[in-house]
Structures are given as C-alpha cells and as structure tokens.
Design a protein around this motif. Structure first.
Motif, PDB file in Angstrom:
ATOM      1  N   ASN A 119       9.209  -3.289  15.815  1.00 46.83           N
ATOM      2  CA  ASN A 119      10.499  -2.656  16.032  1.00 46.83           C
ATOM      3  C   ASN A 119      10.570  -1.387  15.195  1.00 46.83           C
ATOM      4  O   ASN A 119      10.399  -1.436  13.973  1.00 46.83           O
ATOM      5  CB  ASN A 119      11.644  -3.591  15.628  1.00 46.83           C
ATOM      6  CG  ASN A 119      11.941  -4.601  16.698  1.00 46.83           C
ATOM      7  OD1 ASN A 119      11.652  -4.367  17.875  1.00 46.83           O
ATOM      8  ND2 ASN A 119      12.500  -5.731  16.319  1.00 46.83           N
ATOM      9  N   ALA A 120      10.836  -0.287  15.849  1.00 43.60           N
ATOM     10  CA  ALA A 120      10.943   0.980  15.142  1.00 43.60           C
ATOM     11  C   ALA A 120      12.397   1.295  14.864  1.00 43.60           C
ATOM     12  O   ALA A 120      13.281   0.959  15.653  1.00 43.60           O
ATOM     13  CB  ALA A 120      10.318   2.085  15.980  1.00 43.60           C
ATOM     14  N   ALA A 121      12.664   1.933  13.757  1.00 44.83           N
ATOM     15  CA  ALA A 121      14.026   2.300  13.397  1.00 44.83           C
ATOM     16  C   ALA A 121      13.949   3.410  12.353  1.00 44.83           C
ATOM     17  O   ALA A 121      12.914   3.591  11.707  1.00 44.83           O
ATOM     18  CB  ALA A 121      14.791   1.096  12.841  1.00 44.83           C
ATOM     19  N   ASP A 132       0.855  -1.187   0.000  1.00 46.83           N
ATOM     20  CA  ASP A 132       0.000   0.000   0.000  1.00 46.83           C
ATOM     21  C   ASP A 132       0.890   1.235   0.000  1.00 46.83           C
ATOM     22  O   ASP A 132       1.917   1.270   0.692  1.00 46.83           O
ATOM     23  CB  ASP A 132      -0.891   0.043   1.252  1.00 46.83           C
ATOM     24  CG  ASP A 132      -1.907  -1.092   1.276  1.00 46.83           C
ATOM     25  OD1 ASP A 132      -2.098  -1.737   0.216  1.00 46.83           O
ATOM     26  OD2 ASP A 132      -2.486  -1.333   2.345  1.00 46.83           O
ATOM     27  N   LYS A 178       3.836  -9.243   3.785  1.00 43.24           N
ATOM     28  CA  LYS A 178       4.280 -10.425   3.047  1.00 43.24           C
ATOM     29  C   LYS A 178       3.588 -11.663   3.605  1.00 43.24           C
ATOM     30  O   LYS A 178       3.590 -11.882   4.813  1.00 43.24           O
ATOM     31  CB  LYS A 178       5.798 -10.556   3.191  1.00 43.24           C
ATOM     32  CG  LYS A 178       6.391 -11.747   2.458  1.00 43.24           C
ATOM     33  CD  LYS A 178       7.902 -11.817   2.692  1.00 43.24           C
ATOM     34  CE  LYS A 178       8.511 -13.026   1.994  1.00 43.24           C
ATOM     35  NZ  LYS A 178       9.958 -13.137   2.277  1.00 43.24           N
ATOM     36  N   LEU A 188       9.013  -2.483  11.768  1.00 48.31           N
ATOM     37  CA  LEU A 188       9.012  -3.853  11.263  1.00 48.31           C
ATOM     38  C   LEU A 188       8.359  -4.735  12.319  1.00 48.31           C
ATOM     39  O   LEU A 188       8.775  -4.745  13.477  1.00 48.31           O
ATOM     40  CB  LEU A 188      10.449  -4.325  11.007  1.00 48.31           C
ATOM     41  CG  LEU A 188      10.607  -5.705  10.397  1.00 48.31           C
ATOM     42  CD1 LEU A 188      10.045  -5.729   8.974  1.00 48.31           C
ATOM     43  CD2 LEU A 188      12.080  -6.116  10.385  1.00 48.31           C
ATOM     44  N   ARG A 189       7.323  -5.434  11.899  1.00 51.59           N
ATOM     45  CA  ARG A 189       6.647  -6.319  12.857  1.00 51.59           C
ATOM     46  C   ARG A 189       7.399  -7.646  12.920  1.00 51.59           C
ATOM     47  O   ARG A 189       7.553  -8.329  11.919  1.00 51.59           O
ATOM     48  CB  ARG A 189       5.191  -6.561  12.448  1.00 51.59           C
ATOM     49  CG  ARG A 189       4.418  -7.372  13.473  1.00 51.59           C
ATOM     50  CD  ARG A 189       2.925  -7.315  13.236  1.00 51.59           C
ATOM     51  NE  ARG A 189       2.541  -7.790  11.924  1.00 51.59           N
ATOM     52  CZ  ARG A 189       2.340  -9.085  11.629  1.00 51.59           C
ATOM     53  NH1 ARG A 189       2.519  -9.991  12.549  1.00 51.59           N
ATOM     54  NH2 ARG A 189       1.982  -9.448  10.416  1.00 51.59           N
ATOM     55  N   THR A 190       7.889  -7.978  14.102  1.00 48.38           N
ATOM     56  CA  THR A 190       8.650  -9.200  14.298  1.00 48.38           C
ATOM     57  C   THR A 190       7.985 -10.015  15.399  1.00 48.38           C
ATOM     58  O   THR A 190       6.963  -9.624  15.948  1.00 48.38           O
ATOM     59  CB  THR A 190      10.100  -8.887  14.715  1.00 48.38           C
ATOM     60  OG1 THR A 190      10.067  -8.346  16.025  1.00 48.38           O
ATOM     61  CG2 THR A 190      10.746  -7.907  13.758  1.00 48.38           C
ATOM     62  N   ALA A 191       8.620 -11.116  15.724  1.00 44.44           N
ATOM     63  CA  ALA A 191       8.080 -11.953  16.793  1.00 44.44           C
ATOM     64  C   ALA A 191       8.034 -11.219  18.116  1.00 44.44           C
ATOM     65  O   ALA A 191       7.232 -11.523  18.990  1.00 44.44           O
ATOM     66  CB  ALA A 191       8.916 -13.218  16.935  1.00 44.44           C
ATOM     67  N   SER A 192       8.921 -10.268  18.259  1.00 47.70           N
ATOM     68  CA  SER A 192       8.970  -9.522  19.521  1.00 47.70           C
ATOM     69  C   SER A 192       8.091  -8.290  19.483  1.00 47.70           C
ATOM     70  O   SER A 192       8.165  -7.462  20.379  1.00 47.70           O
ATOM     71  CB  SER A 192      10.415  -9.127  19.824  1.00 47.70           C
ATOM     72  OG  SER A 192      10.924  -8.330  18.781  1.00 47.70           O
ATOM     73  N   GLY A 193       7.296  -8.162  18.462  1.00 48.90           N
ATOM     74  CA  GLY A 193       6.438  -6.996  18.358  1.00 48.90           C
ATOM     75  C   GLY A 193       6.969  -6.057  17.286  1.00 48.90           C
ATOM     76  O   GLY A 193       7.770  -6.442  16.434  1.00 48.90           O
ATOM     77  N   GLY A 205       3.165 -13.553   7.831  1.00 49.29           N
ATOM     78  CA  GLY A 205       4.525 -13.146   7.487  1.00 49.29           C
ATOM     79  C   GLY A 205       4.856 -11.746   7.967  1.00 49.29           C
ATOM     80  O   GLY A 205       4.158 -11.163   8.793  1.00 49.29           O
ATOM     81  N   LEU A 206       5.920 -11.224   7.435  1.00 41.45           N
ATOM     82  CA  LEU A 206       6.434  -9.945   7.907  1.00 41.45           C
ATOM     83  C   LEU A 206       5.550  -8.783   7.463  1.00 41.45           C
ATOM     84  O   LEU A 206       4.858  -8.864   6.451  1.00 41.45           O
ATOM     85  CB  LEU A 206       7.854  -9.732   7.376  1.00 41.45           C
ATOM     86  CG  LEU A 206       8.915 -10.666   7.935  1.00 41.45           C
ATOM     87  CD1 LEU A 206      10.209 -10.478   7.188  1.00 41.45           C
ATOM     88  CD2 LEU A 206       9.121 -10.396   9.422  1.00 41.45           C
TER      89      LEU A 206
END
Lengths: 196, 680
Positions: A99-101, A63, A74, A92-97, A80-81
């Motif tokens: 993550n901002a960067a 989008d 994905k 970025l959505r990861t297993a740990s929630g 997926g990610l």
C-alpha cells in the motif's frame, strides 16, 4: 523521523523513549554523544534490533541510506510487516500487497526524542573503558519516560572509528522486564527501492 | 330371597356388560405385551426361549437377553399393527441377509433403540420402492440405532425422531422422513444419499463422503432448519439440496452455523421442482400442481463454505425463480472452485442478498470468481469482503448486482464485470483487482461515493485506498471517512459494518466493508494474527549485525519459501521448533529422532507444513493442555477428503483445528467441540 538516528528514532516511534531529568558524567557521555553524531552522518546504516517486553519479543531490521531512504522490516521470520520510505512517499506491505501513501510528516519537533537527549538527561553512573581492539565500552544506568517509565542498565560498544557498534539495555519498562539490543553496520552495499 | 336373586341377576347383567366391553376393547386393539427375546440366532429360531417373531407378534416392548455381539438373522417381514418398542440394549445386530423385503411395517408408533441393523434391502416395485428395514405409518423414533450396508432402509411417513444414530455405507437413501423431522447428533457416512426430509429440524449431525448427495429438503408443510452440522466430502450431488417451493405459503428454511467442506458437486443448492419435473418428463398434471405451490424463503447465516467444488456456484447454487428469495448473513466462503461460473455464489434467477459475507480465495473457470448473477437474478451484496478470488470474468459478475459498502480487492479477476443493466455500486472500495477493477461497467453504475484504484470504473476518479492487513481503511485515510452516511444508515448496510461495528458518525462513514479495524477479539480469531519473534531471533554482541532472512508473501501468511520460527530447513536443526511447540502446548509421543527427521523432510512428510501453520495458529496463547504433535498430524491426514500437505498453503485450517481438538479429547478424555475451548 528521517532527521534522526534510525535505531533510536524507531524506539521513539515505539514510545519507548522519553525525557527525564538527570545527570551524566561528562567524559563517557561525550563519547556517546559523539558516537551518535557520527552514526547520524553515516551515508548508509543497517540496524538489527531485538526487543523483548514481558513475554513479547520482536526483531526489527532497519536499513537507512541518507538522504531520504528507510526500510523497516519487523519479525521477518514470522513474515511480519515491512515499510519502505523514500523521500515523501511510503509503502507498507500488508496482506493485500503493498500500500502506497504519502509519508507521514513525523513527530512534531518539540516531541521528537533523540538518544542524545535521553543520554544527556537520563544517563547516570556511566563509566567508559577501552578494549584491546580499540573499541570503547560505555556502561551506565539510564532512565527515561514516555508512554511508560523505563529504567535499567545501558551498555554501548563504540567502534574504533567512533560510531556505535552494539547497544544493549536490560531493565524494566512500565514494571515489565525489558531488554533490547541492537547491532549496527555501516558497510553499505545495499539499496532501498520502491516495491514492485 | 327374591331380592337376592334380582340383585344377582342385575350383577350378572352388569358383569356381562363389563365383559362385553372388555371383549370389545380387546378386539379393537391388538394384544400388547412386553417380551424378551432369548433366541438369539434367527428371528424364527425354534426350541426353547422366545424368538423375535414371537416377540413382534406380541408387540409392546421388546428386549433382548442375548450375548453381546449376537447377530439375529431375519428371514421374514413383519406387519406391526400396534405400537412397538424394540430395544437391543446395545448388544444385538439384526441381519437382513441382503434379501429384498421390508422388515417392519409399523401401523402405529414404533421406537428402535440401541440396536444395529445391517444387510437389509428395499423392494423395487413398479409403483415405487419399499424400504428395507422400516415403513412407518405412525410416529417413528430411532435412538442410538446403527444402520449399515442396507439398501434404502427407512421410510418414515409421519413424524420421525432420530438421535445419536449412525447410517453408514447404505445404498439408496439412508433415511426418508416425510413428516416432521427431528434429527440430532447423528452420523451419515458413506451412503449413496443420506437424508430426505421435509419440515422439521436437523441439528448437530455429521454428513461425510455420501456419494450421491447428502440432504434433500422438499415438500415443506412447516418451517425447516439445518443447524450446527458438518457436510464433508459429498460427491455426485450437492451436500444440501432444497426445493424452492413449499406446500404452504410463508414457510422458510433456515440454514445456520453449518460447515460445508470439500463437497465436490456443490455445497448448497436451491432447485426448482418444476424444472426438475420437466426434466424427468413427468405428466403435465404433476407439473401444473407443482406450479401452484407457494414459494419458500431461504435464510443462511454464519455457515462456512470451504474447498467445495462444482460446475456452477460451488458454495451456493440457487435457482430462485419460484422462491421467495435467499438471504445470506455472515457466511464465509473460502477456497471454493467452480469449473463453470461462480466459484462462490450463483443465482439463476430471483433475489439473493449477501450481507456480512467474506468471499476469499474462490475460483471459477467461467464468470464470477466469487459471485455470479444470472440474467434474471438480482443479487445484493453489502458489508462484505471480496478478496483474493481468481479466474473467471470478474470477481463479481453477471446481471443486476447492487453493492453497498463492499470491499473488492486483490482479486485475480476484474473486480466487477457486468453483462446486463440494472446494477448499482455505492460506498464501496475496488482496489488492486487484475486486470482491472471494472470491465463492461456502464456509466451510472457507480453512484455516490466509492474508491477505485484505477480508472476502469466509469465516473470514478482513480485513487489509492490505503488498506491495512484486514482490508480496513487506514485511520485518517480518505476511504475511512468518505462514505455517504445516509447509505450507511439505510438498508442494507443498516448502520453497521462487516463485523457489526456501528457506523454511528452522522457526518460520514467508511467506504467498504469495515468501518474501523475489527475488535481485538475478532481479529485474534483470524489466521493473520501478528506473530512475534522468538528466542531464535535473539542475538548477542558476538553475533553482531546480520541482514534479515529473505521473505516473500504477505504479512501474517507465511509463504512456502518463508522460514517460520524454528521451522527446520536442511541446514537448520528442529530444536527451536520443538521448543516453540512445547511452549504452546504441543509435545510428541514418538522418538525424538524420528520427529526431527520428519520435521526436516518437507518432501515426504507433512510435518514441516503442518508445524508452520500450527505455530502461527497457536500463538501467542497456546493450548490449555498438552497435545501430541504426531497425533495432530495423524488426525489431520486421516480426515476425510484431505490431502497430506507438503506446503503451508495446502494446510486446511479448519481440518487442523479439528485435528487438534480430537487429539486434545483423546488425550484428556474430554468432549470439547470447539477449538477455542482448548486454547488458553
């Protein structure tokens, strides 16, 4: 990344697209280039991209709200990610929630790859026809190389309004059977916000 | 002539001497003769043939020539002065009839082989109990022996060798070995207590559903090891209890590569014999003697603790007051729950080290969702991951705790909560713990370099460590290079990371558990492998654009509300699921229509939940040969202590893998033990 077409820039990021020398017939190529330019100026765009290389398939939902907002999802059925970019910030959505960067600055301009460049240099034998509903279909052979050399048949449907509506590739990349097709929507009605 | 007479006299004298010697020998040793029992109804059966009483009186090797399934009723006890081997040939059952007596007292070595024993009861005496089946003063060997429905059946006072045997449904302690034990390939199921032993070896055994505890180790005269065994469904006492002291100095107990699952009163306990004796009000002389015993050392490695419960330290509860320490290396703690302190690991006192550990999804009602150090304990944690634990006052809590290269993230508890001085944290990552990363942490605890995602840890400026799906610092991120190389090189980090990847950069190293993303081989073994799209995700030009399906949860871990590939929902047929399963080596042996109904019914069948996990587990390679889905589900549902799952999060991955392996072996006549062996 933000300066380029959402779908194709994503392919470039995947290392699929690259430049090769070649020629293209003027008229179909002009139609395609105009369609890409129209796509890149659309205020909102949604792309559904299915790609299969060898036996590995992935589906992406991309989008974009111009300027500066992008979301990539994905394989959502497989959980997926997911990535969200808003201006110079990305999540970025990861297993740990989430993550901002800081958002990456993107590929260097000289390495940036656009569909326009690919088509200008890699499309051969292109033909164009108009459908009863006013849309146009451009078909031809296309080849490019980046991380791997790709070659195959490209088919693009351009809506009556001049923007690409469906794109289909069937060929080989790095000697592996590769297909991808993507459907686009410019209807808007969605938002891209930072995750909670 | 005279000469001949003299010669005869001499010869006679020699013969008399030889005869005397032979007589003396016979007198010194009991008669030993092989016998075959042919009276197959009772031990003192009269009439033709040899009964068991006669055979036991003769000693030696005893066989049975009885019809298969024969049950010989035992009516007496037998004192065996000489060595005996009793070989039932797999056809004979000896039945004690529930009468309290010690069936066999073996003064010398005894071997029981291929025989079934049931209905024996121990003698309860003032000075102690005598076993129901065998009191062995010499070496004892049990080979392919099945023992059931007996009370305290075996007391082996010397060396005990047990292989391929089953102890099922016995009361008291199923097997006691006071000397060196060698126990392999045996099952202990549904007993009150399974095994008491001292030094020796316990390997490849299975302990299930024992109601007052499984294994207790005490009185070591030499080292002991517990390896490659499973402990499941233990109730009423810990699965493995070990005394903190030995009889000789410098001894250790090694506990390696075992699985502890669903044990309700804790998995591993190290107990203080002195405290226990005081609790039993034993005489002061006894307590003084116990106080003089030297400490034992405990080494745990590569064990898996999952779903265990308890009121303190559901996985490890160690009172190391009188021990020489406990070292845990490479152990995995997941989903353990304590109603008190420490969902995972607890130390009352003494030194406990955890290296290369993963503590995930543990829960405690009290302090220490994952780890709790008692006021007199020192716990050192290094190269470890503490994630997703919940409840309790702190994921890691208590007294003196040292953390080096530890990642503490996404816990629903404070990352670190301290109640005593003496703690130190270095090269570690604290990220996303709620309500805060640190609680009651004094200044100076965080030393050197660390990354903390909020301002709750004194002395550390908040920063946002970028971690990937494996909690590995993203390449190029500050956390990937900010570690103190000297700390990484030194003990306890020792120049490696959680997965033993080298931390070899002399200029720096990564903070937290991982130096870099784990190797593909390792990461592919986790339940977070990337799942790709399938045919159901493909579309045509006619389909055009459609927005993505709604998703929740984290990547790689499908949440209950997330449709997975081909998982049926009420409006989605299960054809895709069946095709996807087939492609991964899973078919079915029930009518197609039945299976489709089950797959569409997540309320009353486990099929949707198990199938979702199964698809993720088997991708991308699939099984080497076909296994029936309905058999997998059957095996799963009939695993001890397992609830039939209705949601993905309720599916136990270990149980599922075991169910697949069992289904594979049943169908293909194989004897595969490891899940990896059935994968392509």
């Amino acid at each position: 990344m933000r300066a380029r077409s959402a779908a194709l820039s994503f392919l470039a990021a995947l290392g699929v697209l690259g430049l090769v020398q070649g020629t293209a017939r003027a008229a179909p190529l002009d139609s395609l280039l105009a369609a890409i330019a129209a796509e890149e100026t659309a205020p909102a765009e949604r792309v559904r991209l299915f790609m299969k290389r060898g036996n590995v398939a992935d589906v992406y939902y991309i989008d974009r709200i111009r300027p500066g907002r992008l979301r990539v999802l994905k394989n959502p059925r497989q959980n997926g990610l997911e990535m969200i970019v808003i201006d110079d910030r990305q999540w970025l959505r990861t297993a740990s929630g989430w993550n901002a960067a800081p958002a990456p600055t993107g590929t260097a301009p000289q390495a940036a790859l656009s569909l326009s460049a690919v088509l200008k240099n890699g499309l051969t034998g292109a033909v164009e026809r108009t459908e009863p509903d006013g849309s146009r279909i451009v078909e031809g052979e296309v080849s490019w190389s980046a991380a791997s050399a790709c070659k195959g048949k490209l088919r693009v449907r351009i809506e009556a309004g001049g923007r690409p509506f469906f794109l289909d590739f069937d060929g080989d990349c790095a000697s592996k059977p590769t297909v991808f097709h993507q459907a686009m929507s410019y209807a808007g009605g969605f938002s891209i916000d930072p995750p909670n | 002539m005279t000469s001949r007479i003299t010669t005869l006299r001499v010869m006679t004298a020699h013969l008399q001497v030889i005869g005397f010697v032979l007589l003396a020998l016979c007198a010194a040793r009991p008669a030993v003769a092989d016998a075959t029992v042919t009276a197959c109804a009772s031990d003192k059966q009269t009439g033709a043939g040899t009964n068991l009483a006669q055979a036991l009186a003769a000693g030696g090797v005893i066989f049975f020539r009885c019809p298969a399934g024969s049950v010989i009723r035992i009516s007496d006890h037998y004192d065996l002065p000489g060595p005996v081997r009793i070989d039932g040939g797999g056809t004979v059952t000896l039945d004690g009839g529930g009468v309290a007596r010690t069936f066999l007292t073996a003064r010398q070595n005894i071997i029981l082989r291929r025989i079934t024993l049931k209905g024996f009861a121990r003698i309860h005496g003032r000075l102690g109990n005598l076993p129901g089946i065998l009191l062995a003063f010499g070496d004892a060997e049990l080979d392919a022996v099945s023992v059931g429905s007996s009370d305290g059946p075996f007391d082996l006072l010397h060396k005990g060798t047990v292989s391929g045997s089953s102890f099922i449904g016995n009361t008291g302690v199923a097997l006691k070995v006071s000397g060196a034990a060698s126990i392999t390939g045996s099952r202990f199921i549904g007993n009150e207590e399974a095994l008491f032993m001292g030094e020796g070896s316990l390997r490849n055994c299975n302990f299930q559903n024992n109601s007052k505890g499984a294994v207790r180790i005490s009185g070591l005269d030499a080292a002991a090891e517990i390896m490659h065994s499973t402990f499941t469904g233990t109730r009423g006492g810990p699965a493995l209890a070990m005394a903190s002291q030995a009889r000789l100095a410098g001894l250790s107990v090694n506990v390696r590569a075992n699985q502890f699952t669903d044990n309700a009163a804790g998995a591993v306990q190290v107990f203080d014999s002195v405290a226990e004796a005081r609790g039993f009000n034993l005489p002061a002389a006894t307590i003084n003697a116990l106080l003089r015993l030297p400490p034992a050392r405990f080494a745990l490695s590569y064990n898996r603790f999952s779903g265990n419960g308890g009121d303190r330290g559901a996985a490890i509860n160690a009172d190391l007051t009188r021990a020489a320490g406990l070292a845990s290396t490479g152990d995995i703690f997941t989903g353990n729950t304590s109603t008190g302190d420490a969902g995972g690991v607890f130390a009352t006192a003494g030194a406990l080290t955890l290296t290369h550990a993963v503590l995930r999804g543990n829960r405690a009602a009290g302090r220490g969702a994952a780890i709790m150090a008692g006021p007199a304990a020192q716990i050192s944690v290094s190269n470890s991951l503490v994630i997703g634990n919940s409840g309790g006052d702190g994921a890691i809590a208590g007294g003196a705790i040292t953390l080096a290269n530890v990642t503490v993230a996404q816990n629903s508890a404070a990352g670190l909560s301290l109640v005593a001085p003496g703690s130190r944290v270095v090269n570690s990552i604290f990220a996303g713990n709620q309500p805060a990363n640190c609680v009651r942490v004094a200044a100076g605890v965080f030393q050197g370099r660390n990354a903390v995602s909020d301002a709750s840890c004194p002395g550390v400026a908040p920063s946002q460590p970028a971690l990937d799906t494996f909690f590995v610092p993203e390449p190029g991120s500050a956390a990937a290079r900010d570690g103190d190389a000297a700390v990484c090189r030194a003990t306890p980090v020792n120049g490696v990371d959680l997965t033993f990847q080298a931390r070899h950069d002399p200029a720096g190293c990564a903070l937290g558990a991982f130096e870099r993303a784990p190797a593909a081989k390792l990461s592919s073994r986790t339940d977070r492998r990337e799942a790709h799209a399938d045919a159901a995700d493909d579309f045509t030009e006619r389909d055009g654009y459609h927005p993505p399906p709604l998703t929740t949860g984290s990547p790689g871990n499908p949440s209950p509300g997330t449709p997975s590939p081909g998982i049926p929902t009420p409006d989605q047929p299960s054809a895709d699921t069946l095709a996807a399963l087939r492609g991964l080596g899973v078919d079915f042996s029930v009518p197609d229509r039945d299976l489709r109904e089950w797959l569409a019914n997540s309320e009353f069948t486990p099929y949707p939940a198990i199938t979702t996990v199964l698809l993720n587990l088997l991708r991308p390679k699939g099984l080497r040969d076909l296994v029936f889905l309905d058999v997998i589900v059957f095996n799963y549902e009939h695993a001890p202590g397992v609830r039939s799952p209705r949601e993905v999060r309720d599916v136990n991955l270990d149980v599922l893998e075991a169910a697949i392996v069992e289904g594979y072996n049943t169908r293909h006549g194989t004897a595969v033990r490891a899940f990896a062996e059935v994968m392509r």
